[in-house]
Each structure stands twice: as C-alpha cells, then as structure tokens.
Design a protein around this motif. Structure first.
Motif, PDB file in Angstrom:
ATOM      1  N   LEU A 209      -9.546  15.149  -2.918  1.00  0.00           N
ATOM      2  CA  LEU A 209     -10.599  15.581  -3.918  1.00  0.00           C
ATOM      3  C   LEU A 209     -11.540  14.381  -4.361  1.00  0.00           C
ATOM      4  O   LEU A 209     -12.838  14.462  -4.428  1.00  0.00           O
ATOM      5  N   GLN A 210     -10.908  13.488  -4.545  1.00  0.00           N
ATOM      6  CA  GLN A 210     -11.622  12.028  -5.206  1.00  0.00           C
ATOM      7  C   GLN A 210     -12.462  11.641  -4.052  1.00  0.00           C
ATOM      8  O   GLN A 210     -13.469  11.366  -4.393  1.00  0.00           O
ATOM      9  N   MET A 211     -12.017  11.680  -2.843  1.00  0.00           N
ATOM     10  CA  MET A 211     -12.844  11.192  -1.558  1.00  0.00           C
ATOM     11  C   MET A 211     -13.895  12.078  -1.436  1.00  0.00           C
ATOM     12  O   MET A 211     -14.987  11.566  -1.187  1.00  0.00           O
ATOM     13  N   ALA A 212     -13.664  13.219  -1.236  1.00  0.00           N
ATOM     14  CA  ALA A 212     -14.911  14.216  -1.019  1.00  0.00           C
ATOM     15  C   ALA A 212     -15.833  14.376  -2.208  1.00  0.00           C
ATOM     16  O   ALA A 212     -17.216  14.205  -1.867  1.00  0.00           O
ATOM     17  N   SER A 213     -15.242  13.875  -3.428  1.00  0.00           N
ATOM     18  CA  SER A 213     -16.273  13.837  -4.695  1.00  0.00           C
ATOM     19  C   SER A 213     -17.196  12.629  -4.553  1.00  0.00           C
ATOM     20  O   SER A 213     -18.270  12.545  -4.796  1.00  0.00           O
ATOM     21  N   LEU A 214     -16.410  11.525  -4.160  1.00  0.00           N
ATOM     22  CA  LEU A 214     -17.331  10.237  -3.749  1.00  0.00           C
ATOM     23  C   LEU A 214     -18.367  10.359  -2.684  1.00  0.00           C
ATOM     24  O   LEU A 214     -19.553   9.828  -2.737  1.00  0.00           O
ATOM     25  N   ASN A 215     -17.984  11.126  -1.730  1.00  0.00           N
ATOM     26  CA  ASN A 215     -19.024  11.520  -0.558  1.00  0.00           C
ATOM     27  C   ASN A 215     -20.213  12.124  -1.017  1.00  0.00           C
ATOM     28  O   ASN A 215     -21.235  11.928  -0.689  1.00  0.00           O
ATOM     29  N   LEU A 216     -19.876  13.185  -2.002  1.00  0.00           N
ATOM     30  CA  LEU A 216     -21.030  14.054  -2.459  1.00  0.00           C
ATOM     31  C   LEU A 216     -21.912  13.217  -3.374  1.00  0.00           C
ATOM     32  O   LEU A 216     -23.014  13.285  -3.354  1.00  0.00           O
ATOM     33  N   LEU A 217     -21.257  12.274  -4.176  1.00  0.00           N
ATOM     34  CA  LEU A 217     -22.068  11.138  -4.959  1.00  0.00           C
ATOM     35  C   LEU A 217     -22.691  10.301  -4.031  1.00  0.00           C
ATOM     36  O   LEU A 217     -24.105   9.997  -4.248  1.00  0.00           O
ATOM     37  N   THR A 218     -22.460  10.031  -2.902  1.00  0.00           N
ATOM     38  CA  THR A 218     -22.983   9.271  -1.971  1.00  0.00           C
ATOM     39  C   THR A 218     -24.266   9.883  -1.360  1.00  0.00           C
ATOM     40  O   THR A 218     -25.274   9.266  -1.343  1.00  0.00           O
TER      41      THR A 218
END
Length: 329
Positions: A209-218
């Motif tokens: 979830l953290q990785m996907a969240s960071l990708n969204l912010l990217t």
C-alpha cells in the motif's frame, strides 16, 4: 512401545518446529528480510539432512531475502545450491522465478528476461503464467518498452481477475498505473493506482500500500498538480511513518521537497533534492526520482548502474539444460 512413541513425538515436534520457522521466515521475507535470513541461518546446520524439496524451499526463500538486503553474492550462492538439487525431480518454477528476481534487482535485465522467459515455456498453471507475465512486463517497463509492458500486464490482469488473485490484481493495477503515467495518460494512471491502493487496503498489506501510494504521489508531482498533492499527501504521510522502511520515508521526503521548492529551482533546492534522491536503491524508485528531478530542472545526481559483464552472470547448469543456450548480453 514407549520408545517408539517418543521417537514419533520427537520427529513430529522437529518437523513442526521446522515448518513454523519456515512459515515465520516466509511471512517476514518482504518487509523484514533480515529476520528471514536469521531464521535461515539457524536452520543451516541441519538443512543438508532434510528432504531435497525442503532444502530448495529454504534456499530459494533465503535467496530472495538476501537480494532485498543487497547481498547478491549470497543470494546467487543459494540459487546455485538449489540448482544442484534439481536432479531429485523438484519443480523448477520457484527457482526460475528467483533467478529472475535476483537479476532484476541487480538491474541485469537481459539475464532476468532469460530466466523469466524460460519459466514461461513450461506448462504452468494460469496463475503462475500471470506471475511470469507480470515479471516480463516489469522488465519491459524498466527498459522503456511501455507498449510491451502494458500488453504483459493486461494479459496477466485478466487471468488474475478470473482466478480471484487479489494480491496479484492489486500489483498489476499498480504496474498499469505506472505504464499509463509514462504514456502521459495521467487520469487513467491515477485511477489504476487508486484501485491498487484500495486492493492493498483490503488485503491489509501495508508495504505494498505504501509503494502504491508513493507511485500515486509521483504521478501527481509529475503533473505538478499541487492541490491534488495536498489532498493525497496528508493520508499517505500518516501511513509512511517512522515504522516504514527508511527508503520509502526518504522517497516521500523527496516528493514533499519537490512540492515545496520554488520554481525556478534555486541552487540550494537543487542540492537538497539531489541529496534526497542519491541514496535510493529500489530500481523503480530510482527511475521515478531521476525522471522527476529532470522534469523539475534539478538534473540527475543518481549514479547510473555500472556496466554489466555477461561473463559474471549467474549460471545455473541444471536449469539451463531445460532453458536452452544462455544469451544475456
């Protein structure tokens, strides 16, 4: 009779303890690889006296953990030992996928492609085919072939959805979001990444979830959509707290610094951004950070990967008998 019962009980206890240790090691492999390695090393004195399949499972699992710790030599040594056990008629799939993973994490993409493509040749169950397709898509993505990556991911997503593999569905939604971002389809990219975040929330998988969240912010930073960044970042920052892996905290700090920096960038801002990006090691985050820095006009302080010598690639002779000539150049 008592002696026989005692022997059976001791055997059962020993087997149960070994199973418990392996289950703990497997549960920790993704987010706490050092714990997996510690459990593996405790098993080493007795490992050679266990069945071949048990040895293989431990060696492959530990190889993945060593890889996440950047201990690539030990990871490759484990795979060579597992390769020697194949003469016992063991399944090849796990070893092939692990060989691909070890090479992928070293950014040896041609070598990783060789092992993943070999695994695709076997008569795999649909879910395993989807996992292999996912890996091939990740290699295409890292090499900049987004059209091929999208095909691999979409085909794998169809199978993963059909067979109700929720974790794989979430991963593929995440990966498709990244592909769409690189193809400048920003809103579809955000939609895919939100789906991935929802899936990981339902699965209670905090790291993913953290990785996907960071990708969204990217993607939001790439658009320079700062109101959207403020909306998303509040919740995401809470999830990536001091218990999250340090690299994820560092990448979030980079995204926040890109948001806060004045435009055009001042020399002090450039130095700060480059300092935040320099320690990144996860290939996907490294690539994302480089793109965002270039877009912002901060250059790219990330050291490029060194040239790879194919003569030093991981060789697994038993597997190669099933895979055909090794060409990873």
């Amino acid at each position: 009779m008592k002696k026989i019962l005692l022997a059976v009980w001791l055997l059962h206890t020993s087997t149960s303890n070994a199973t418990d240790a392996f289950d703990k090691a497997r549960a920790a492999a993704l987010t706490q690889p050092a714990e997996t390695v510690a459990l593996f090393e405790l098993q080493l004195p007795e490992l050679s006296s266990t069945p071949a399949w048990h040895q293989r499972d431990w060696l492959v699992l530990a190889s993945r953990a060593y890889t996440r710790l950047k201990q690539f030599s030990q990871a490759e040594q484990n795979l060579r030992q597992a390769d020697q056990l194949l003469s016992a008629g063991l399944s090849k799939t796990d070893l092939l996928l692990a060989a691909g993973f070890v090479n992928f994490m070293q950014q040896k993409y041609p070598a990783a492609f060789y092992w993943y493509q070999c695994s695709a040749r076997f008569d795999l169950p649909p879910i395993e085919q989807a996992r292999v397709g996912t890996s091939l898509g990740q290699i295409s993505y890292m090499q900049g072939d987004f059209a091929a990556a999208k095909i691999h991911f979409e085909q794998s997503l169809t199978a993963a959805t059909l067979y109700k593999q929720a974790a794989l569905v979430a991963l593929l939604q995440n990966n498709l979001g990244l592909v769409l971002w690189r193809q400048q389809q920003y809103q579809p990219a955000l939609a895919r990444l939100r789906q991935a975040m929802y899936g990981y929330t339902q699965l209670q998988e905090p790291y993913s979830l953290q990785m996907a969240s960071l990708n969204l912010l990217t993607v939001v930073v790439a658009q320079q959509d700062w109101p959207a960044f403020d909306r998303y970042a509040a919740g995401i920052s809470k999830s990536i707290d001091d218990k999250a892996p340090a690299e994820l905290q560092n990448y979030l700090a980079l995204l926040q610094a890109l948001h806060q920096a004045a435009r055009p960038l001042q020399p002090a801002d450039m130095q700060h951004l480059q300092k935040l990006a320099a320690p990144l090691q996860i290939p996907g985050l490294v690539q994302n950070a480089a793109l965002l820095l270039q877009q912002a006009g901060a250059g790219n302080s990330i050291t490029p990967s060194p040239a790879r010598d194919p003569q030093q690639d991981l060789r697994l002779p038993q597997l190669e008998q099933h895979c055909g000539p090794y060409h990873a150049e």
